[in-house]
Design an enzyme around this catalytic site. Structure first.
Site, PDB file in Angstrom:
ATOM      1  N   ARG A 199       0.826  -1.208   0.000  1.00  0.00           N
ATOM      2  CA  ARG A 199       0.000   0.000   0.000  1.00  0.00           C
ATOM      3  C   ARG A 199       0.858   1.255   0.000  1.00  0.00           C
ATOM      4  NH1 ARG A 199      -4.650  -2.195   3.880  1.00  0.00           N
ATOM      5  NH2 ARG A 199      -5.774  -3.317   2.248  1.00  0.00           N
ATOM      6  N   GLU A 242      -1.122  -9.178  -5.150  1.00  0.00           N
ATOM      7  CA  GLU A 242      -2.456  -9.700  -5.491  1.00  0.00           C
ATOM      8  C   GLU A 242      -2.409 -11.201  -5.750  1.00  0.00           C
ATOM      9  OE1 GLU A 242      -5.194  -8.251  -5.139  1.00  0.00           O
ATOM     10  OE2 GLU A 242      -4.516  -6.201  -4.853  1.00  0.00           O
ATOM     11  N   GLN A 278      -4.038 -16.534  -2.285  1.00  0.00           N
ATOM     12  CA  GLN A 278      -3.797 -17.859  -1.716  1.00  0.00           C
ATOM     13  C   GLN A 278      -3.958 -17.910  -0.212  1.00  0.00           C
ATOM     14  OE1 GLN A 278      -2.943 -18.160  -5.339  1.00  0.00           O
ATOM     15  NE2 GLN A 278      -2.884 -19.963  -4.115  1.00  0.00           N
ATOM     16  N   GLY A 322       0.410 -23.296  -1.967  1.00  0.00           N
ATOM     17  CA  GLY A 322      -0.596 -24.052  -2.742  1.00  0.00           C
ATOM     18  C   GLY A 322      -0.849 -23.416  -4.101  1.00  0.00           C
ATOM     19  N   TYR A 361     -10.028 -10.068 -11.884  1.00  0.00           N
ATOM     20  CA  TYR A 361      -9.822  -9.439 -10.591  1.00  0.00           C
ATOM     21  C   TYR A 361      -8.427  -8.790 -10.514  1.00  0.00           C
ATOM     22  CZ  TYR A 361      -8.215  -8.928  -5.907  1.00  0.00           C
ATOM     23  OH  TYR A 361      -7.633  -8.394  -4.802  1.00  0.00           O
ATOM     24  N   ASP A 394     -13.819  -9.109  -5.599  1.00  0.00           N
ATOM     25  CA  ASP A 394     -13.308 -10.312  -4.946  1.00  0.00           C
ATOM     26  C   ASP A 394     -14.339 -10.759  -3.910  1.00  0.00           C
ATOM     27  OD1 ASP A 394     -13.067  -8.514  -2.860  1.00  0.00           O
ATOM     28  OD2 ASP A 394     -11.046  -9.138  -2.293  1.00  0.00           O
ATOM     29  N   CYS A 409     -17.159  -5.627   7.357  1.00  0.00           N
ATOM     30  CA  CYS A 409     -18.293  -6.465   6.954  1.00  0.00           C
ATOM     31  C   CYS A 409     -17.778  -7.901   6.800  1.00  0.00           C
ATOM     32  CB  CYS A 409     -18.884  -5.944   5.643  1.00  0.00           C
ATOM     33  SG  CYS A 409     -20.496  -6.653   5.287  1.00  0.00           S
ATOM     34  N   CYS A 413     -21.115   0.394  12.316  1.00  0.00           N
ATOM     35  CA  CYS A 413     -20.811   0.398  10.877  1.00  0.00           C
ATOM     36  C   CYS A 413     -21.272   1.719  10.260  1.00  0.00           C
ATOM     37  CB  CYS A 413     -21.514  -0.774  10.200  1.00  0.00           C
ATOM     38  SG  CYS A 413     -21.302  -0.751   8.410  1.00  0.00           S
TER      39      CYS A 413
HETATM   40  S1  SF4 Z   1     -24.335  -2.950   8.571  1.00  0.00           S
HETATM   41 FE1  SF4 Z   1     -22.276  -2.760   7.765  1.00  0.00          FE
HETATM   42  S2  SF4 Z   1     -21.149  -4.481   8.665  1.00  0.00           S
HETATM   43 FE2  SF4 Z   1     -23.335  -4.904   8.932  1.00  0.00          FE
HETATM   44  S3  SF4 Z   1     -23.833  -6.152   7.156  1.00  0.00           S
HETATM   45 FE3  SF4 Z   1     -24.317  -4.046   6.616  1.00  0.00          FE
HETATM   46  S4  SF4 Z   1     -22.487  -3.279   5.594  1.00  0.00           S
HETATM   47 FE4  SF4 Z   1     -21.915  -5.156   6.666  1.00  0.00          FE
END
Ligand code: SF4
Length: 352
Positions: free
Chosen positions: A25, A37, A42, A81, A120, A138, A192, A202
């Site tokens: 990064r 990537e 893997q 792998g 990807y 992905d 998430c 979130c």
């Molecule tokens: S609220 Fe946020 S963490 Fe929860 S499922 Fe939805 S996007 Fe994902």
């Protein structure tokens, strides 16, 4: 419901505040982005980091990777792998070094034309290194999109791939595609998460359909149904005056070009007698003395389960033709790139 602009803005803000500090990064060099990537497809980040460092130390640029031998590249890759990815990486490096004068291609079409590079990886390199507007999709991105927009189309179906690809492209920030793609993937990896995402804290919980409809653990949907092939490998560990024998796997099969003990493959768990009858085909005398027979173990690959055991033999009669086997001094055996079952066995053998 927040609109796309708001979702993007929050994601980018979240990313700047929460992203992990990782060496790939801190650069936009396409060679390093490509390496990271391919390696990260893997493995987990912590393990991938060690491989990334190992590769970049051995091969700081694409020409040095191209000049390495395939055996050396496979040895560095050992344990990750999917060895075809290492072979493709090496082949693509040769193409760049020999046909492009060491200059990494800078368009999506030329990047995806490299051996082993799929949609990807091409999108990741194009967006992060060249600021081109290609969205990555992905596993993390599938999950975020499926939950955020409440989509239950299977992600591994043709319709699902098309739908999620189009949605990711629509959501993409065309001014900062690299930042946006990394934000989406990091959000899926850290926030998430597949299990027990922290929805209370979130940034998108006011617009997440899965949360509103209590479907978080049901999304994304996968149709699955991969047919697993079972194979049974009897590895013959033959010792002979502080030497042992290896063979190179060839043909279009798993672990191609890696080394292993001579192998008798069967369609089921056969009796030892049945295995011994086939030894002369390997150039091993059938009357060799059995020192030990291990229990069956299993190596799980994506489409195959490899059941394997080790039959340790000692040479007791004159050698027969073994031109397809490599006689290796036992102290040198670690120099060979081997698949995981062999690596684990070598770690246990007392003569090492
Ligand atoms: S609220 Fe946020 S963490 Fe929860 S499922 Fe939805 S996007 Fe994902």
């Amino acid at each position: 419901m927040a609109d796309f602009e708001q979702i993007k803005g929050r994601l980018h803000h979240w990313y700047q505040a929460n992203k992990r500090q990782l060496p790939w990064r801190e650069t936009t060099d396409p060679y390093f982005i490509w390496l990271s990537e391919v390696i990260l497809q893997q493995t987990r980040i912590d393990q991938g980091l060690a491989y990334f460092r190992r590769f970049t130390e051995h091969y700081p640029n694409v020409k040095l990777l191209a000049n390495a031998s395939e055996d050396e590249v496979l040895k560095l890759w050992q344990g990750l792998g999917y060895y075809s990815r290492a072979r493709n990486l090496h082949q693509a490096a040769k193409t760049i070094a020999q046909q492009m004068n060491g200059n990494f291609p800078d368009t999506y079409n030329n990047i995806i034309a490299l051996k082993g590079v799929g949609e990807y990886t091409a999108a990741a390199i194009a967006s992060i290194s060249f600021n081109l507007p290609h969205a990555v999709v992905d596993g993390n991105v599938f999950r975020v999109l499926a939950r955020l927009f409440g989509i239950d189309t299977p992600i591994d179906s043709t319709a699902g791939k098309k739908l999620f690809g189009e949605l990711a492209a629509e959501l993409l920030d065309h001014h900062h595609p690299g930042l946006h793609n990394q934000a989406m993937m990091e959000f899926g990896a850290l926030q998430c998460t597949p299990k027990n995402p922290n929805c209370t804290n979130c940034i998108l919980n006011d617009c997440c359909i899965a949360l509103q409809e209590s479907k978080i653990d049901k999304l994304p949907v996968k149709q699955g149904k991969i047919k697993i092939r079972h194979r049974y490998f009897n590895y013959i560990v033959l010792t002979d005056d502080r030497h042992s024998y290896l063979q190179k796997r060839t043909g279009n099969d798993i672990w191609k070009n890696l080394f292993e003990f001579p192998l008798v493959e069967a369609g089921e768990k056969t009796e030892i007698d049945q295995v011994l009858k086939q030894l002369d085909q390997l150039g091993i005398p059938t009357e060799s003395q059995i020192l030990s027979v291990s229990n069956w173990q299993k190596q799980v690959l994506s489409h195959q389960h490899i059941h394997y055991r080790f039959i340790q033999l000692e040479q007791t009669s004159p050698k027969t033709d073994r031109s397809n086997l490599i006689r290796v001094d036992q102290k040198d055996i670690f120099k060979f790139a081997v698949p995981k079952p062999i690596e684990q066995k070598l770690a246990q053998l007392e003569w090492i």
